[in-house]
Write a protein that holds these residues in place. Structure first.
Motif, PDB file in Angstrom:
ATOM      1  N   GLN A 174       0.842  -1.182   0.000  1.00  0.00           N
ATOM      2  CA  GLN A 174       0.000   0.000   0.000  1.00  0.00           C
ATOM      3  C   GLN A 174       0.884   1.242   0.000  1.00  0.00           C
ATOM      4  OE1 GLN A 174       0.639  -1.899   2.497  1.00  0.00           O
ATOM      5  NE2 GLN A 174       0.505  -0.890   4.482  1.00  0.00           N
ATOM      6  N   VAL A 175       0.271   2.363  -0.307  1.00  0.00           N
ATOM      7  CA  VAL A 175       1.009   3.626  -0.366  1.00  0.00           C
ATOM      8  C   VAL A 175       1.410   4.054   1.039  1.00  0.00           C
ATOM      9  CG1 VAL A 175       0.848   6.072  -0.910  1.00  0.00           C
ATOM     10  CG2 VAL A 175      -0.135   4.381  -2.475  1.00  0.00           C
ATOM     11  N   GLN A 176       2.687   4.364   1.197  1.00  0.00           N
ATOM     12  CA  GLN A 176       3.182   4.923   2.453  1.00  0.00           C
ATOM     13  C   GLN A 176       4.084   6.102   2.153  1.00  0.00           C
ATOM     14  OE1 GLN A 176       4.939   1.623   4.680  1.00  0.00           O
ATOM     15  NE2 GLN A 176       3.113   1.601   5.978  1.00  0.00           N
ATOM     16  N   LEU A 177       3.967   7.122   2.981  1.00  0.00           N
ATOM     17  CA  LEU A 177       4.753   8.333   2.831  1.00  0.00           C
ATOM     18  C   LEU A 177       5.339   8.697   4.187  1.00  0.00           C
ATOM     19  CD1 LEU A 177       2.057  10.264   0.782  1.00  0.00           C
ATOM     20  CD2 LEU A 177       4.126   9.242  -0.166  1.00  0.00           C
ATOM     21  N   VAL A 178       6.628   8.935   4.237  1.00  0.00           N
ATOM     22  CA  VAL A 178       7.281   9.264   5.502  1.00  0.00           C
ATOM     23  C   VAL A 178       8.111  10.525   5.323  1.00  0.00           C
ATOM     24  CG1 VAL A 178       8.840   8.499   7.311  1.00  0.00           C
ATOM     25  CG2 VAL A 178       7.361   6.834   6.161  1.00  0.00           C
ATOM     26  N   GLU A 179       7.702  11.586   6.018  1.00  0.00           N
ATOM     27  CA  GLU A 179       8.400  12.864   5.920  1.00  0.00           C
ATOM     28  C   GLU A 179       9.471  12.985   7.010  1.00  0.00           C
ATOM     29  OE1 GLU A 179       3.891  13.910   5.374  1.00  0.00           O
ATOM     30  OE2 GLU A 179       5.133  12.643   6.678  1.00  0.00           O
ATOM     31  N   SER A 180      10.449  13.805   6.725  1.00  0.00           N
ATOM     32  CA  SER A 180      11.462  14.151   7.715  1.00  0.00           C
ATOM     33  C   SER A 180      12.094  15.478   7.319  1.00  0.00           C
ATOM     34  CB  SER A 180      12.540  13.062   7.808  1.00  0.00           C
ATOM     35  OG  SER A 180      13.223  12.927   6.584  1.00  0.00           O
ATOM     36  N   GLY A 181      12.835  16.067   8.259  1.00  0.00           N
ATOM     37  CA  GLY A 181      13.596  17.266   7.939  1.00  0.00           C
ATOM     38  C   GLY A 181      13.074  18.554   8.547  1.00  0.00           C
ATOM     39  N   GLY A 182      11.936  18.486   9.215  1.00  0.00           N
ATOM     40  CA  GLY A 182      11.415  19.699   9.840  1.00  0.00           C
ATOM     41  C   GLY A 182      12.250  20.117  11.032  1.00  0.00           C
ATOM     42  N   GLY A 183      11.917  21.272  11.578  1.00  0.00           N
ATOM     43  CA  GLY A 183      12.641  21.755  12.738  1.00  0.00           C
ATOM     44  C   GLY A 183      12.360  23.211  13.008  1.00  0.00           C
ATOM     45  N   LEU A 184      13.163  23.768  13.911  1.00  0.00           N
ATOM     46  CA  LEU A 184      13.060  25.181  14.278  1.00  0.00           C
ATOM     47  C   LEU A 184      14.185  25.944  13.609  1.00  0.00           C
ATOM     48  CD1 LEU A 184      11.954  27.514  16.032  1.00  0.00           C
ATOM     49  CD2 LEU A 184      13.480  26.699  17.858  1.00  0.00           C
ATOM     50  N   VAL A 185      13.849  27.029  12.937  1.00  0.00           N
ATOM     51  CA  VAL A 185      14.850  27.823  12.224  1.00  0.00           C
ATOM     52  C   VAL A 185      14.490  29.293  12.346  1.00  0.00           C
ATOM     53  CG1 VAL A 185      13.638  27.662  10.014  1.00  0.00           C
ATOM     54  CG2 VAL A 185      16.117  28.015  10.046  1.00  0.00           C
TER      55      VAL A 185
END
Length: 122
Positions: free
Chosen positions: A1-12
């Motif tokens: 099945q379709v899976q999406l995994v985000e990363s890379g966010g933060g405080l800037v």
């Protein structure tokens, strides 16, 4: 099945940069519309930038010239390079995909990642 995994966010700080990643599985990138969306507190989810099935690469007016979408088909991953960040860019950023999605409208996308928080301080 379709899976999406985000990363890379933060405080800037304002004026800074972040690079978001979305690893996709269960489908081939070129066969789907896929892109980045964001939702700020109390606001509707909005399209930020997408690889559209019918219109190529789309950017929201608010991010043109500052954000850049790209993809690596060998890694089934898309990226969002965000430069010159502003406090109004603060939101949860989601990766969305759809086999038949058109444009970059959230309502046309049926698969979503869990989101990654981006916070830009003044």
């Amino acid at each position: 099945q379709v899976q999406l995994v985000e990363s890379g966010g933060g405080l800037v700080q304002a004026g800074g940069s972040l690079n978001l990643s979305c690893v996709a599985s269960g489908f081939t990138l070129d066969d789907y519309a896929i892109g980045w969306f964001r939702q700020a507190p109390g606001k509707y989810r909005e399209g930020v930038s997408c690889f559209s099935l019918n219109r190529g690469i789309i950017y929201a007016d608010s991010v043109k010239g500052r954000f850049f979408i790209s993809k690596d088909n060998t890694k089934n991953t898309i990226f969002l390079q965000m430069n010159s960040l502003k406090p109004e860019d603060t939101a949860v950023y989601y990766c969305g995909a759809d086999r038949y999605g058109l444009g970059c409208r959230p309502g046309d996308f049926g698969s979503w990642g869990q989101g990654t928080q981006v916070t830009v301080s003044a």
